[in-house]
Design a protein around this motif. Structure first.
Motif, PDB file in Angstrom:
ATOM      1  N   HIS A 386       0.921  -1.299   0.242  1.00 60.42           N
ATOM      2  CA  HIS A 386      -0.211  -0.404   0.313  1.00 60.42           C
ATOM      3  C   HIS A 386       0.741   1.218   0.059  1.00 60.42           C
ATOM      4  O   HIS A 386       0.409   2.218  -0.450  1.00 60.42           O
ATOM      5  N   GLU A 387       1.787   0.908   0.595  1.00 62.23           N
ATOM      6  CA  GLU A 387       2.815   2.527   0.914  1.00 62.23           C
ATOM      7  C   GLU A 387       3.363   2.024  -0.606  1.00 62.23           C
ATOM      8  O   GLU A 387       3.653   3.622  -0.533  1.00 62.23           O
ATOM      9  N   ILE A 388       3.977   1.530  -1.243  1.00 65.23           N
ATOM     10  CA  ILE A 388       5.053   1.067  -2.841  1.00 65.23           C
ATOM     11  C   ILE A 388       3.269   2.168  -3.732  1.00 65.23           C
ATOM     12  O   ILE A 388       4.463   2.974  -4.277  1.00 65.23           O
ATOM     13  N   ARG A 389       2.566   1.188  -3.126  1.00 66.71           N
ATOM     14  CA  ARG A 389       1.823   2.585  -4.771  1.00 66.71           C
ATOM     15  C   ARG A 389       1.368   3.421  -4.252  1.00 66.71           C
ATOM     16  O   ARG A 389       1.505   4.648  -5.006  1.00 66.71           O
ATOM     17  N   GLY A 390       0.485   3.834  -3.013  1.00 67.60           N
ATOM     18  CA  GLY A 390       0.654   4.948  -3.133  1.00 67.60           C
ATOM     19  C   GLY A 390       1.474   6.389  -2.870  1.00 67.60           C
ATOM     20  O   GLY A 390       1.720   7.625  -3.761  1.00 67.60           O
ATOM     21  N   TYR A 391       2.654   5.968  -2.808  1.00 68.04           N
ATOM     22  CA  TYR A 391       3.730   6.548  -3.288  1.00 68.04           C
ATOM     23  C   TYR A 391       5.157   6.479  -4.653  1.00 68.04           C
ATOM     24  O   TYR A 391       4.340   7.488  -5.468  1.00 68.04           O
ATOM     25  N   LEU A 392       4.414   5.387  -5.235  1.00 65.10           N
ATOM     26  CA  LEU A 392       4.689   5.733  -6.758  1.00 65.10           C
ATOM     27  C   LEU A 392       3.132   6.777  -7.964  1.00 65.10           C
ATOM     28  O   LEU A 392       3.923   7.600  -8.383  1.00 65.10           O
TER      29      LEU A 392
END
Length: 415
Positions: A386-392
């Motif tokens: 979730h963190e990675i997808r939001g960041y990208l």
């Protein structure tokens, strides 16, 4: 360079049982932080990852333990400040400690394995006096942030130095460090030195139940000589002659266990109701089941990645948490499959290759995320998807993101 000898685990380090089940064999792997600089021809050494389980105290052990000086050298690359999920978990931990112990103003807090001092900074914001022990050069970051830090491994001697300097701390914290310390007997002896009548020891680690619930075999990397259950910590408390004051199961980082230990039973009145896991009786069989599924996962995931490479050419990866080294090795990924992996600017991992490969780790700023196209991005930090997808997404990526591991897919595999 001569390969360091590993120490073979022949009995449970916690309860002393000599009956250990060999439940999982993942083969030979490089150490997760053995990051060779890009362009250097050195080849990372590989060591076995083989897990033994004690059904008495429900504790998982690395069968082959690498010396701490090899696992955690001064050049160790991890810094806590780069992972939002870690920082969020630290804030929650500080809030829970304050609920349990009362006001922290003027109290002494010792963080064992303090890394860059991120947790200590949060305690200082509550008015606490902050001390740290950290064997790697991350200690310099913590010192620069204004904390008093002893750069060394956690031993009885360093514990005695802390007590001589500042007395017995009110709070002692271990955030995913209790599992990192190889010599459990020495660890417990050092804790006895630190613990006064009102000291609260706070330990947060990967929880074996959560590892099994989400099939997180990638948490069994060399830096974790032991993985603990709730039953394990009952044995830890007994060995220290203290009480388990509270138990919680935070959701962060794939599922943790957080225990508070101490003499002061009144402290438990300020904590949440304890939780228990009735399924610990089945942990041994579930570990066997996990191991039986890995070969099928390995084959199917590699087939999927090869299909994407056939369509798009060598792929791009995002994030390199240490645990991903196991998945990269099992899938036999190389630069012909994964041409590079991106990390946040400022990460000390940038400029190195993923352990055991020639896949370079580069900065996110080297990538035009908005104009990347439709080739999938492989997310190696699947546990914080979730963190990675939001960041990208914030950086403009519209291409699909494929997690290198998916627990729901793994669950559907036949054992």
């Amino acid at each position: 360079m001569k390969k360091p000898e590993t120490r073979l685990t022949t009995r449970c380090e916690l309860c002393g049982s000599t009956v250990l089940e060999h439940v999982l064999d993942l083969g030979d792997h490089p150490m997760c932080d053995d990051l060779v600089p890009t362009g250097d021809q050195r080849v990372a050494q590989k060591y076995p990852i083989s897990i033994m389980f004690c059904d008495t105290c429900k504790t998982a052990h690395q069968a082959h333990q690498i010396p701490k000086s090899v696992l955690f050298p001064p050049s160790y690359h991890y810094r806590a400040r780069h992972t939002a999920d870690v920082l969020s978990g630290m804030k929650q931990l500080v809030a829970r400690v304050e609920e349990a112990a009362g006001s922290l103003s003027g109290e002494t807090v010792l963080d064992v394995g303090c890394n860059d001092g991120s947790l200590l900074t949060l305690f200082r914001e509550k008015g606490a006096k902050t001390l740290g022990i950290e064997p790697t050069d991350a200690a310099a970051d913590a010192i620069e942030s204004g904390h008093t830090v002893r750069q060394d491994y956690f031993t009885t001697a360093t514990a005695e130095e802390i007590v001589a300097l500042a007395g017995q701390p009110r709070i002692v914290t271990f955030t995913n460090v209790f599992a990192h310390i190889e010599n459990l007997k020495e660890l417990l002896n050092a804790l006895r030195v630190l613990m006064g009548p009102h000291t609260i020891v706070v330990i947060e680690n990967h929880y074996l139940g959560s590892v099994l619930d989400r099939y997180q075999f990638d948490t069994f990397y060399h830096e974790h000589p032991r993985t603990y259950s709730l039953t394990s910590f009952s044995y830890v408390a007994e060995a220290l002659g203290v009480e388990v004051l509270s138990v919680e199961f935070p959701k962060r980082y794939g599922g943790n266990i957080r225990v508070m230990l101490g003499h002061d039973r009144a402290a438990s009145a300020r904590t949440a109701d304890d939780q228990t896991d009735p399924d610990e009786a089945d942990f041994c069989e579930r570990l066997y089941d996990l191991g039986r599924r890995v070969p099928t996962w390995r084959s199917r995931k590699r087939d999927l990645i090869d299909e994407m490479v056939d369509e798009h050419g060598p792929l791009i990866g995002k994030a390199f948490p240490g645990r991903a080294a196991i998945l990269v090795e099992l899938l036999d990924l190389d630069e012909g499959v994964l041409q590079r992996v991106h990390e946040k600017p400022g990460s000390m991992k940038i400029g190195h290759n993923i352990p055991g490969t020639m896949i370079p780790i580069v900065s996110d700023d080297c990538m035009d995320w908005e104009n990347h196209g439709d080739a999938p991005i492989i997310n190696l930090a699947w546990h914080i998807s979730h963190e990675i997808r939001g960041y990208l997404g914030k950086r403009g990526l519209t291409a699909p993101i494929v997690d290198i591991f998916n627990a729901d897919e793994f669950d559907r595999l036949s054992p």
